[in-house]
Design a protein around this motif. Structure first.
Motif, PDB file in Angstrom:
ATOM      1  N   UNK A  54       0.749  -1.332  -0.127  1.00  0.00           N
ATOM      2  CA  UNK A  54      -0.009   0.270   0.094  1.00  0.00           C
ATOM      3  C   UNK A  54       1.279   0.993  -0.128  1.00  0.00           C
ATOM      4  N   UNK A  55       1.912   0.668  -0.074  1.00  0.00           N
ATOM      5  CA  UNK A  55       2.780   2.519  -0.262  1.00  0.00           C
ATOM      6  C   UNK A  55       3.966   2.762  -1.624  1.00  0.00           C
ATOM      7  N   UNK A  56       4.280   3.502  -1.764  1.00  0.00           N
ATOM      8  CA  UNK A  56       4.524   4.730  -2.462  1.00  0.00           C
ATOM      9  C   UNK A  56       5.619   3.940  -2.911  1.00  0.00           C
ATOM     10  N   UNK A  57       6.213   4.741  -4.752  1.00  0.00           N
ATOM     11  CA  UNK A  57       7.322   3.774  -4.520  1.00  0.00           C
ATOM     12  C   UNK A  57       8.831   4.527  -3.923  1.00  0.00           C
ATOM     13  N   UNK A  62       8.027   0.306   3.926  1.00  0.00           N
ATOM     14  CA  UNK A  62       6.506   0.259   4.174  1.00  0.00           C
ATOM     15  C   UNK A  62       5.657  -0.551   5.218  1.00  0.00           C
ATOM     16  N   UNK A  63       4.804  -0.352   6.073  1.00  0.00           N
ATOM     17  CA  UNK A  63       3.889  -1.177   7.103  1.00  0.00           C
ATOM     18  C   UNK A  63       2.577  -1.001   6.651  1.00  0.00           C
ATOM     19  N   UNK A  64       2.288  -2.118   6.645  1.00  0.00           N
ATOM     20  CA  UNK A  64       0.727  -1.295   6.667  1.00  0.00           C
ATOM     21  C   UNK A  64      -0.017  -2.573   7.682  1.00  0.00           C
ATOM     22  N   UNK A  65      -0.648  -1.263   8.632  1.00  0.00           N
ATOM     23  CA  UNK A  65      -0.724  -1.350  10.107  1.00  0.00           C
ATOM     24  C   UNK A  65      -2.686  -2.296   9.342  1.00  0.00           C
ATOM     25  N   UNK A  66      -3.435  -2.770   9.243  1.00  0.00           N
ATOM     26  CA  UNK A  66      -3.970  -3.640   8.502  1.00  0.00           C
ATOM     27  C   UNK A  66      -3.557  -5.035   8.331  1.00  0.00           C
ATOM     28  N   UNK A  96       1.041   6.534  11.790  1.00  0.00           N
ATOM     29  CA  UNK A  96       0.961   7.241  10.595  1.00  0.00           C
ATOM     30  C   UNK A  96       1.347   8.017  10.025  1.00  0.00           C
ATOM     31  N   UNK A  97       1.959   7.500   8.769  1.00  0.00           N
ATOM     32  CA  UNK A  97       2.815   8.716   8.357  1.00  0.00           C
ATOM     33  C   UNK A  97       3.231   8.388   6.674  1.00  0.00           C
ATOM     34  N   UNK A  98       3.856   9.309   5.965  1.00  0.00           N
ATOM     35  CA  UNK A  98       3.716   9.073   4.964  1.00  0.00           C
ATOM     36  C   UNK A  98       5.589   9.609   4.274  1.00  0.00           C
ATOM     37  N   UNK A 172       4.066   4.155   6.891  1.00  0.00           N
ATOM     38  CA  UNK A 172       3.329   3.462   7.702  1.00  0.00           C
ATOM     39  C   UNK A 172       2.049   3.871   7.428  1.00  0.00           C
ATOM     40  N   UNK A 173       1.248   3.405   6.945  1.00  0.00           N
ATOM     41  CA  UNK A 173      -0.529   3.368   6.795  1.00  0.00           C
ATOM     42  C   UNK A 173      -1.147   2.098   7.339  1.00  0.00           C
ATOM     43  N   UNK A 174      -2.570   2.979   6.710  1.00  0.00           N
ATOM     44  CA  UNK A 174      -3.501   1.881   6.760  1.00  0.00           C
ATOM     45  C   UNK A 174      -3.966   1.683   5.380  1.00  0.00           C
ATOM     46  N   UNK A 175      -4.134  -0.040   4.539  1.00  0.00           N
ATOM     47  CA  UNK A 175      -4.028  -0.115   3.259  1.00  0.00           C
ATOM     48  C   UNK A 175      -5.349  -0.111   2.651  1.00  0.00           C
ATOM     49  N   UNK A 176      -6.562  -0.018   3.702  1.00  0.00           N
ATOM     50  CA  UNK A 176      -7.605   0.376   3.658  1.00  0.00           C
ATOM     51  C   UNK A 176      -7.757   2.089   2.652  1.00  0.00           C
TER      52      UNK A 176
END
Length: 186
Positions: A54-57, A62-66, A96-98, A172-176
């Motif tokens: 779920x992360x950009x290039x 990348x971490x998906x919390x979901x 969470x952060x980009x 670190x994101x939520x994929x949804x």
């Protein structure tokens, strides 16, 4: 009327993304109900995703919390993962952060805040710090919630320690939530 070129279409998408960001920020300021999108989030959403994540290039990790999974990335390609992780528990959620950045690495870090099961300072082997407050990737039980850090099994923690360098970007994101935000930008 001329047919738009690919560059024209890309420019239009970027202007639309900027407009969405300004509208979102204005909505929060005026109404308080719109989802606030940071400039870092808008920048990440304008980049392609790393396939399978779920992360950009632009991310190096990348971490998906979901799904409680993480990946190491080089040049927009997964080089390790997905690997199981444990993130922060109730009341101690992982931030969470980009555009989080690796700012310190310590192979044999010992917590100054938390005690282990033996009532001694908790061991945090292969620590890679990426957010204020001592938030790091480190060796730990990937089945047990952390106090905000990302627990990895020891082999994965060592791989993250060896791969990530000071200044590398961590997302670190939520994929949804990422999918919904990207869909809204289209």
């Amino acid at each position: 009327m001329d047919t738009p070129t690919p560059a024209d279409r890309q420019r239009t998408r970027r202007v639309a993304a900027l407009a969405l960001g300004i509208t979102t920020v204005a909505g929060v300021a005026l109404g308080g109900t719109a989802l606030a999108a940071s400039p870092a989030a808008l920048a990440a959403w304008s980049q392609p995703l790393v396939p399978g994540t779920p992360c950009s290039i632009t991310a190096s990790a990348c971490v998906d919390l979901d799904t409680q999974q993480s990946w190491l990335i080089t040049d927009g390609e997964v080089v390790r993962g997905p690997v199981p992780i444990a993130s922060g528990g109730q009341g101690r959620e992982t931030p969470v952060g980009h555009s989080l950045r690796v700012y310190r690495k310590e192979a044999s870090h010992v917590s100054g805040e938390f005690l282990g099961a033996d009532d001694r300072p908790a061991q945090m082997p292969w620590s890679v710090f990426f957010e204020d407050g001592g938030i790091a990737f480190h060796g730990g039980d990937p089945e047990r919630a952390s106090a905000g850090c990302i627990h990895l099994d020891d082999a994965d923690a060592r791989a993250y320690f060896e791969h990530l360098q000071i200044g590398d970007q961590v997302q670190v994101v939520s994929a949804a939530e990422e999918a919904a935000a990207r869909d809204a930008m289209r």
